[in-house]
Design a protein around this motif. Structure first.
Motif, short mmCIF file in Angstrom:
data_model
loop_
_atom_site.label_atom_id
_atom_site.label_comp_id
_atom_site.label_asym_id
_atom_site.label_seq_id
_atom_site.Cartn_x
_atom_site.Cartn_y
_atom_site.Cartn_z
N VAL A 114 47.25 42.02 36.46
CA VAL A 114 46.51 43.40 36.20
C VAL A 114 45.63 43.34 35.08
O VAL A 114 45.85 42.64 34.27
CB VAL A 114 47.37 44.59 35.98
N LEU A 115 44.23 43.84 35.07
CA LEU A 115 43.34 43.89 33.96
C LEU A 115 43.61 45.05 32.94
O LEU A 115 44.19 46.03 33.35
CB LEU A 115 41.98 44.07 34.63
N LYS A 116 43.59 44.68 31.88
CA LYS A 116 43.75 45.59 30.73
C LYS A 116 43.00 46.98 30.59
O LYS A 116 43.37 47.73 30.08
CB LYS A 116 43.66 44.95 29.35
N ASN A 117 41.80 46.64 31.21
CA ASN A 117 40.99 47.71 31.40
C ASN A 117 41.18 48.84 32.85
O ASN A 117 40.44 49.78 33.02
CB ASN A 117 39.44 47.63 31.43
N ALA A 118 42.36 48.42 33.37
CA ALA A 118 42.62 49.24 34.60
C ALA A 118 43.21 50.55 34.23
O ALA A 118 43.83 50.77 32.89
CB ALA A 118 44.06 48.21 35.30
N PRO A 119 43.23 51.30 35.28
CA PRO A 119 43.95 52.63 34.86
C PRO A 119 45.26 52.72 34.50
O PRO A 119 46.06 51.73 35.40
CB PRO A 119 43.34 53.58 36.11
N ALA A 134 60.13 45.85 42.94
CA ALA A 134 60.71 46.19 44.42
C ALA A 134 60.48 45.04 45.28
O ALA A 134 61.25 45.06 46.35
CB ALA A 134 60.06 47.18 44.93
N GLY A 135 60.02 43.87 44.80
CA GLY A 135 60.14 42.42 45.40
C GLY A 135 58.73 42.48 45.98
O GLY A 135 58.85 41.25 46.86
N GLY A 136 57.72 43.04 45.54
CA GLY A 136 56.28 42.72 46.51
C GLY A 136 55.48 41.95 45.18
O GLY A 136 55.77 41.57 44.26
N ILE A 137 54.21 42.15 45.49
CA ILE A 137 53.14 41.56 44.50
C ILE A 137 52.09 42.70 44.38
O ILE A 137 51.94 43.46 45.10
CB ILE A 137 52.49 40.27 45.14
N PHE A 138 51.25 42.47 43.21
CA PHE A 138 50.54 43.51 42.97
C PHE A 138 49.09 42.70 42.21
O PHE A 138 49.21 41.97 41.18
CB PHE A 138 51.04 44.52 42.09
N TYR A 139 47.88 43.06 42.54
CA TYR A 139 46.77 42.52 41.87
C TYR A 139 45.66 43.80 41.67
O TYR A 139 45.58 44.58 42.58
CB TYR A 139 46.13 41.49 42.68
N SER A 140 45.15 43.79 40.61
CA SER A 140 44.07 44.68 40.23
C SER A 140 42.98 44.61 41.50
O SER A 140 42.83 43.55 41.92
CB SER A 140 43.44 44.55 38.87
N PRO A 141 42.31 45.79 41.98
CA PRO A 141 41.53 45.60 43.01
C PRO A 141 40.29 44.55 42.80
O PRO A 141 39.81 43.84 43.82
CB PRO A 141 40.64 46.93 42.95
N GLU A 142 39.68 44.45 41.77
CA GLU A 142 38.90 43.31 41.39
C GLU A 142 39.45 42.12 41.70
O GLU A 142 38.57 41.26 42.32
CB GLU A 142 38.36 43.50 39.99
N VAL A 143 40.47 41.99 41.26
CA VAL A 143 41.25 40.64 41.34
C VAL A 143 41.59 40.29 42.95
O VAL A 143 41.31 39.01 43.58
CB VAL A 143 42.56 40.35 40.41
N ALA A 144 41.83 41.34 43.63
CA ALA A 144 42.57 41.56 44.95
C ALA A 144 41.29 41.04 45.77
O ALA A 144 41.37 40.18 46.77
CB ALA A 144 43.02 42.71 45.42
N ARG A 145 39.99 41.49 45.33
CA ARG A 145 38.73 41.20 46.31
C ARG A 145 38.30 39.70 46.26
O ARG A 145 38.01 39.11 47.09
CB ARG A 145 37.60 42.01 45.71
N LYS A 146 38.76 38.96 45.07
CA LYS A 146 38.42 37.56 45.06
C LYS A 146 39.61 36.91 45.90
O LYS A 146 39.24 36.00 46.47
CB LYS A 146 38.27 37.51 43.67
N LEU A 147 40.82 37.45 45.88
CA LEU A 147 41.73 36.79 46.44
C LEU A 147 41.53 36.69 47.97
O LEU A 147 41.70 35.85 48.54
CB LEU A 147 43.00 37.23 46.01
#
Length: 210
Positions: free
Chosen positions: A107-112, A125-138
């Motif tokens: 997660v990026l530090k400038n994220a909401p 809960a057992g999942g994964i999470f990426y900031s939208p900007e990061v997820a788009r690159k993934l």
């Protein structure tokens, strides 16, 4: 969350002001509890020996070692440990390395603030999470693979974005049951069950490039 037991969080960042700000934010959430803080990798390794922690928030730039190096060490010492990278850097190599090291999100530090909260809850809960900007690159530059169908690769890209089954069903205009079938097929073909391990495999085998 319905569980009355709080999520125990440790903050690993070499800037006291950042730690104070994040602690203030998280402490306002009833089911979150910041139980430890550290400004270096050595301190983080030490506190794990005496403190029960559900998730570590780790910055990349620490006083004595790279946060990604710390992540790799922690995952080797404590298999299954939950780590979320909280960084100011939207860097492709950093994200790739964090996944390889064993982190469950970035997660990026400038994220909401709600994004950070959602990331912690998803990972615990057992999942994964990426900031939208990061997820788009993934999810960019998806390449075909002999084992996966085009639709399975599409579902894999959505897993990279952190979408749940209902969101994928809505996006693809198919039923949740069909999404579950695709996810099961992907897991069977790749012989991988954990989301983070699936992401690591996809990166290493060229299914997803960032």
């Amino acid at each position: 969350m319905s569980d009355s037991k709080p999520i125990r969080i440790a903050l690993i960042d070499d800037h006291a002001l950042v730690r104070d700000g994040v602690k203030s934010l998280l402490s306002a959430i009833p089911h979150f509890e910041v139980v430890a803080q550290a400004e270096s990798g050595a301190e983080a390794l030490e506190l794990l020996q005496s403190t029960e922690i559900d998730l570590l928030l780790i910055d990349i730039g620490l006083k004595d070692m790279n946060g990604l190096e710390l992540t790799r060490k922690l995952c080797a010492l404590y298999p299954g440990i939950k780590i979320l990278i909280l960084s100011m850097y939207d860097n492709q190599e950093y994200v790739r390395t964090s996944i390889s090291a064993g982190a469950f999100g970035y997660v990026l530090k400038n994220a909401p603030s709600q994004e950070l909260i959602a990331a912690i809850e998803a990972i615990v809960a057992g999942g994964i999470f990426y900031s939208p900007e990061v997820a788009r690159k993934l999810a960019s530059n998806i390449r075909k693979d002999d084992e996966l169908t085009p639709r399975e690769i599409q579902v894999l890209s959505m897993i990279a974005k952190g979408l749940n089954n209902k969101e994928m069903a809505r996006e693809l205009d198919i039923s949740v049951r069909t999404v579950e079938t695709y996810r099961l097929s992907i897991r069977r073909k790749l012989n991988i069950d954990k989301p983070a391990a699936l992401m690591k495999y996809a990166l290493e085998h060229g299914l997803i490039s960032i």
